[in-house]
Design an enzyme around this catalytic site. Structure first.
Site, short mmCIF file in Angstrom:
data_model
loop_
_atom_site.label_atom_id
_atom_site.label_comp_id
_atom_site.label_asym_id
_atom_site.label_seq_id
_atom_site.Cartn_x
_atom_site.Cartn_y
_atom_site.Cartn_z
N LYS A 41 -5.88 -2.04 8.85
CA LYS A 41 -6.00 -1.90 7.40
C LYS A 41 -5.66 -3.20 6.68
O LYS A 41 -4.50 -3.61 6.61
CB LYS A 41 -5.07 -0.79 6.89
CG LYS A 41 -5.49 -0.39 5.48
CD LYS A 41 -4.41 0.29 4.68
CE LYS A 41 -3.76 -0.60 3.64
NZ LYS A 41 -4.61 -1.41 2.79
N GLU B 107 12.63 -10.93 -5.09
CA GLU B 107 11.45 -11.70 -4.74
C GLU B 107 10.45 -11.62 -5.90
O GLU B 107 10.09 -10.53 -6.34
CB GLU B 107 10.79 -11.14 -3.47
CG GLU B 107 9.64 -12.00 -3.00
CD GLU B 107 8.92 -11.46 -1.78
OE1 GLU B 107 8.63 -10.26 -1.74
OE2 GLU B 107 8.65 -12.25 -0.86
N GLU C 54 7.61 -6.84 8.79
CA GLU C 54 7.89 -8.20 8.32
C GLU C 54 7.79 -8.15 6.81
O GLU C 54 6.74 -7.81 6.28
CB GLU C 54 6.87 -9.19 8.87
CG GLU C 54 6.73 -9.18 10.38
CD GLU C 54 7.97 -9.69 11.08
OE1 GLU C 54 8.79 -10.36 10.43
OE2 GLU C 54 8.14 -9.39 12.28
N CYS D 123 5.62 -15.61 1.64
CA CYS D 123 6.92 -15.01 1.92
C CYS D 123 7.93 -16.11 2.22
O CYS D 123 9.11 -15.96 2.00
CB CYS D 123 6.80 -14.07 3.10
SG CYS D 123 5.89 -14.80 4.45
P1 NAD Z 1 2.41 -4.83 -0.19
O1 NAD Z 1 3.61 -4.30 0.45
O2 NAD Z 1 2.10 -4.40 -1.55
O3 NAD Z 1 1.13 -4.47 0.69
C1 NAD Z 1 1.06 -4.76 2.05
C2 NAD Z 1 0.13 -3.77 2.73
O4 NAD Z 1 0.71 -2.48 2.68
C3 NAD Z 1 -1.22 -3.66 2.05
O5 NAD Z 1 -2.21 -3.58 3.03
C4 NAD Z 1 -1.09 -2.36 1.30
O6 NAD Z 1 -2.33 -1.73 1.11
C5 NAD Z 1 -0.23 -1.55 2.22
N1 NAD Z 1 0.47 -0.42 1.60
C6 NAD Z 1 0.83 -0.28 0.30
N2 NAD Z 1 1.45 0.90 0.13
C7 NAD Z 1 1.48 1.51 1.32
C8 NAD Z 1 2.02 2.73 1.78
N3 NAD Z 1 2.64 3.57 0.98
N4 NAD Z 1 1.90 3.02 3.09
C9 NAD Z 1 1.30 2.16 3.92
N5 NAD Z 1 0.76 1.00 3.54
C10 NAD Z 1 0.88 0.66 2.26
O7 NAD Z 1 2.50 -6.40 -0.08
P2 NAD Z 1 1.47 -7.48 -0.56
O8 NAD Z 1 1.53 -7.60 -2.04
O9 NAD Z 1 0.15 -7.28 0.07
O10 NAD Z 1 2.09 -8.79 0.11
C11 NAD Z 1 3.14 -9.51 -0.44
C12 NAD Z 1 4.43 -9.18 0.26
O11 NAD Z 1 4.31 -9.43 1.63
C13 NAD Z 1 5.58 -10.05 -0.19
O12 NAD Z 1 6.72 -9.27 -0.32
C14 NAD Z 1 5.73 -11.04 0.94
O13 NAD Z 1 7.00 -11.62 1.05
C15 NAD Z 1 5.40 -10.20 2.11
N6 NAD Z 1 5.00 -10.99 3.26
C16 NAD Z 1 5.85 -11.10 4.31
C17 NAD Z 1 5.49 -11.87 5.41
C18 NAD Z 1 6.40 -12.03 6.60
O14 NAD Z 1 5.95 -12.50 7.62
N7 NAD Z 1 7.64 -11.65 6.50
C19 NAD Z 1 4.26 -12.51 5.42
C20 NAD Z 1 3.41 -12.38 4.32
C21 NAD Z 1 3.79 -11.60 3.25
#
Ligand code: NAD
Ligand code: FAD
Length: 880
Positions: A550, A763, A631, A665
């Protein structure tokens, strides 16, 4: 030590220095130190300093009595005032990726200097810096000298570096250009002062080295180029800049052989070096010019280091001749006879990081801009789901939009329903039965093929990222390279892990091996749209699992491209199922399903923790404990120590905080600065931030692009409002001209931020930086560690003791010392954090794949009534 190589600190001292040289019948070229320019303010100051220098020294030299030998040559008058400068110091956003605007900006400041020099009859020489800047430097030189005001002017020169493999071609091109222009220019032929730097940068990036590998090749090329200059001396007036007696003698002989007038050949040396050689050349009646740097020690540090390296290098002629007393026959030998072949180091089958595109090269820039145009023609296409190898259309769609141009639809992507999610899990479950039996060799081979396909489509994929996620060229290219790295690294890791570990003893065979866990759901964020989705997915695939993949709703088109490439690599139907959809609609179905064994999630803390919670429910029909790999976010800090190199620290903080508009991140969102350097740091930081160009991602010159969507923009703006109540807003950029076009948020810098402030704890995921003041390193560490996150962190310091302390006490997953804190590479910096940043596993590291597998041990008793077969001795009796 510095005083030996730096002639003067102040203008009066500089006047004194050039007068002294005149008395010794030496010419000079004066250079103002201070090359690192971080902001437009600093670039303007650099220009100002040059204008002032020319005015003052002009007054000085005008008063000198005429000296035929110093003031004239066969072609006429020689300017008494000669100035050297570095073009990159005239523009803070000097970037070879964006040559046209760079040239325009530099010329705008250079013009004033050239005009003034011409007015006073002074000479301007352009120094040559690192290789990445070479082409754009030559371009600016040519472009400015084609302008009507300077077209017929010959009191100008440029340095050409003989250690560059390109140099012969560059010189030929310069000769052709002078032919067209008409008026001659000078060429200062040098070997090149950045050999160590160029070699290290090429090795780090796995780029072909632009410099010759052996000193003898450089020396031989220097001689070849000297001859070229002497042959073209009417158009390219030769200035031989070397302290090597063989190189100098060769030029003298070559000039004599071709009947050149003595004055037609100039020699140049560096201030404080090779005095005996200067004297000898003067005695021969040659003109000698001394490159005379002036300025403060700290800005002059880079120059000083280059001189020290040069004097102490094992390869240095001066060291060999004057310190080590190498015999004359050796010193004067023809370098061609000394050239030896160099050995290659790396094995072909070892993992190597995919080299990033080198956008300082014209070919790479052209490829990228052509591909952007090609991809633009495919915007708006439709992308169905892929379940069990079948394309599935859906009623609802996700309209993926370009954040830089919000009216532009990048793709219309199927929006999966809960029912599709169930079907995708079913497909993965069925495919698992056969996929788990495919050998690790074959699974790895599939990843290697996928890597190959991505290499082929490299710029195309990057172009999609520019359009869909507003990644700047370098960021987009790096993300594609990282995806390739995951394929080739995890492929190799799997081959390693597939070899069972044996601990046999006589009569007992013990085997430790890994088996796949089962259906895996990968849920990715949009900010590394290909790399993260690909990394999690291929990790699951190569370990024998099947996947429901996904992508984030903001980057589903890139997800569709990944699916396409995995299929092309030979992935059987159902092994990966492409399921774009809205996270909170289909996410819970995927996470809660009893047939799902593993969930690999990267994204925000809120969603990650919610997934952890849901996955811990174990419904009656589920027969395993789910493994959840999460992550999550960061609130990363860089500490600026009292003795930090501020040129580097400001640059590193700006790059880490505002690169990709802070949407990493790993981004730096807190700068923790020691009191004694706080004000200086903040001032330079603000100037540097204010100099960043904001614009759409396809514009190669724009450093800061938009944020991903309107929701993100509102969230970041909300944090900025909170920030205003908590701290002092020291800088806010302006994006009003772009407001209608895309989702832009300007860089913001808050200072004097209390450590407990919301903007210091939460964040933000946008271009917002909080700067905090602290009294000492204890306090810096306490603040740095004082958030629930522990992803990345860094320090700029020159103190070994402080660095040592930071190593053990700054508790983050990825710690960076004296460099930016973003841009982790597979294998070199396996990536991931702990505390509320994640479960501590490291993507791109040696422990990552194990999470997708279960280890088993199998023990077999092979003792049969006193006999046990032995591996090496056939059947062995256990006793008589
Ligand atoms: P997000 O958590 O909004 O979304 C991430 C994914 O989760 C998307 O595919 C989204 O559709 C899905 N999602 C949303 N709600 C869900 C649910 N209830 N159940 C299952 N899946 C769900 O994050 P984002 O805005 O896409 O990305 C930014 C975030 O990601 C920031 O917090 C960033 O720090 C983090 N990030 C972390 C790393 C790492 O390696 N630690 C790397 C990149 C990004
Ligand atoms: P040598 O000891 O004969 O040569 C040393 C040089 O050989 C090294 O600097 C390097 O270039 C090369 N070398 C060393 N090891 C290797 C190796 N393993 N493989 C290949 N090559 C190797 N430099 C610039 O880059 N830009 C400038 O604009 C510039 N301006 C200068 C102006 C003047 C007046 C002078 C005198 C020098 C200038 N230099 C400039 C510096 C110049 O590049 C160095 O001083 C020069 O390289 C030293 O060369 P040499 O002939 O004196 O000494």
């Amino acid at each position: 030590m510095a005083r030996r190589f730096i002639a003067a600190t102040t203008i009066p001292e500089a006047i004194e220095a050039v007068e002294k040289l005149r008395k010794q019948r030496l010419e000079f070229s004066v250079d103002r130190l201070g090359e690192a320019v971080l902001s437009e303010k600093e670039a303007r100051e650099y220009q100002e300093r040059y204008l002032q220098l020319i005015e003052v020294l002009n007054a000085t030299v005008a008063g000198w009595a005429e000296d035929e030998r110093l003031d004239r040559d066969q072609a006429g008058r020689i300017p008494r005032l000669n100035v050297s400068l570095k073009l990159s110091s005239l523009y803070s956003q000097f970037d070879p990726l964006d040559p046209e605007p760079t040239s325009r900006a530099v010329r705008q400041r250079l013009r004033a200097i050239l005009s003034l020099a011409r007015k006073h009859g002074a000479f301007i020489n352009v120094d040559m810096e690192q290789y990445a800047y070479k082409d754009v430097t030559l371009r600016i030189f040519r472009e400015v000298l084609e302008e009507p005001e300077f077209r017929d002017w010959s009191d100008v020169g440029i340095a050409i570096q003989a250690y560059l493999k390109d140099s012969a071609r560059d010189l030929e091109e310069l000769a052709r250009w002078v032919e067209e222009r008409g008026a001659a220019v000078w060429v200062r032929l040098v070997k090149g002062a950045y050999w160590d730097y160029e070699t290290i940068i090429a090795q780090q990036n796995d780029w072909p080295s632009p410099v010759f590998e052996t000193k003898a090749q450089t020396d031989a090329n220097f001689e070849k180029l000297s001859e070229f200059l002497i042959e073209h001396h009417r158009k390219l007036r030769p200035a031989i800049a070397s302290h090597n007696i063989r190189s100098i003698a060769h030029a003298l002989a070559a000039a004599r052989e071709r009947g050149l007038a003595r004055e037609a050949l100039e020699f140049q040396v560096l201030y404080g070096m090779a005095r005996p050689i200067q004297r000898a050349l003067l005695q021969l009646g040659q003109r000698v010019r001394v490159y005379t740097p002036m300025g403060e020690l700290l800005p002059g540090m880079a120059y000083l280091v280059r001189r020290l390296l040069e004097n102490t290098s094992n390869e240095s002629f001066l060291r060999a001749g004057f310190l080590e007393h190498v015999p004359e026959e050796m010193l004067l030998m023809n370098p061609v006879e000394l050239i030896k072949p160099v050995k290659q180091k790396k094995q072909a089958d070892e993992f190597r990081n995919e080299p990033l595109a080198d956008f300082s090269r014209e070919a790479a820039r052209q490829a990228m801009s052509d591909t952007l145009a090609v991809v633009a023609k495919h915007l708006g296409e439709s992308h169905p789901l892929v379940i069990n190898g079948q394309r599935v259309q859906t009623e609802g769609i996700i309209e993926s939009r370009n954040p830089s141009h919000r009216d532009q639809v990048v793709g219309r992507v199927a929006r999966a329903t809960q029912d599709h999610a169930l079907r995708a899990i079913e497909a993965a479950k069925i495919a698992f039965v056969s996929w788990r039996r495919i050998s690790a060799d074959d699974r790895a081979a599939l990843l290697f093929r996928a890597a190959q396909i991505m290499r082929r489509r490299r710029f195309e994929l990057a172009a999609w990222e520019v359009h869909e996620t507003a990644k700047q060229w370098r960021e987009a290219d790096a993300d594609v390279a990282e995806a390739i790295d995951y394929c080739s690294y995890y492929g190799r890791q799997m081959l390693r892990l597939a070899r069972p570990i044996r601990s046999d003893v006589p009569g007992e065979d013990n085997e430790y091996l890994y088996i796949p866990r089962g259906v895996t759901v990968t849920i990715a964020p949009w900010n590394f749209p290909l790399a993260i989705l690909c990394g999690m997915t291929v990790a699951a695939v190569v370990t024998g699992n099947t996947v429901v993949m996904k992508p984030a709703e903001q980057s589903p088109v890139i997800g569709a491209k990944l699916m396409e490439m995995l299929e092309e690599a030979g992935l059987p139907p159902g092994v990966v199922n492409y399921l774009p959809g809205i996270g909170d609609q289909i996410g819970p179905v995927l996470v809660n399903h009893p047939d799902v064994a593993t969930i690999a999630f990267t994204g925000s803390r809120a969603v990650g923790l919610e997934i952890q919670r849901q996955a811990s429910n174990t419904p009656r029909d589920q027969q395993h404990v789910k493994r959840v790999i999460t992550e999550m976010g960061g609130k990363n800090a860089i500490i600026i120590d009292e003795d930090a190199d501020l040129d580097e620290a400001v640059h590193g903080v700006v790059a880490s905080a505002f690169g990709y508009a802070g949407q990493k991140c790993s981004a730096c969102s807190r700068a923790i600065v020691l009191d004694s350097v706080y004000d200086t740091f903040v001032n330079r930081l603000i100037e540097a931030t204010g100099s960043l160009k904001i614009g759409p991602a396809e514009d190669p010159g724009a450093f800061v692009g938009p944020v991903i969507d309107e929701e993100a923009r509102q969230r970041v703006l909300h944090f900025i409002e909170i920030g205003k109540t908590e701290a002092r807003l020291a800088y806010a950029g302006d994006v009003s001209r772009l407001a209608q076009e895309g989702w832009y948020v300007a860089p913001h810098v808050f200072v004097d931020v209390p450590e407990t402030a919301t903007i210091a704890q939460e964040e933000i995921f946008g271009p917002v930086l909080s700067v905090m003041r602290c009294a000492n390193l204890d306090e810096a560490l306490r603040i740095a560690n004082g958030t629930p996150y522990a992803l990345t962190g860094g320090i700029y310091s020159r103190s070994p003791a402080n660095i040592e302390r930071i190593r053990s006490e700054f508790i983050v997953g990825n710690l960076y010392i004296n460099r930016k804190i973003t841009g982790a590479l597979v294998e070199r910096q396996p990536f991931g954090g702990f505390k509320l940043s994640g479960v501590g596993s490291k993507a791109g590291g040696p422990d990552y794949l194990q999470q997708f597998m279960q280890p088993r041990t199998i023990t077999e008793n092979t003792l049969r009534r006193g006999f046990a077969p032995s591996a090496d001795a056939g059947v062995e009796g256990a006793g008589q």
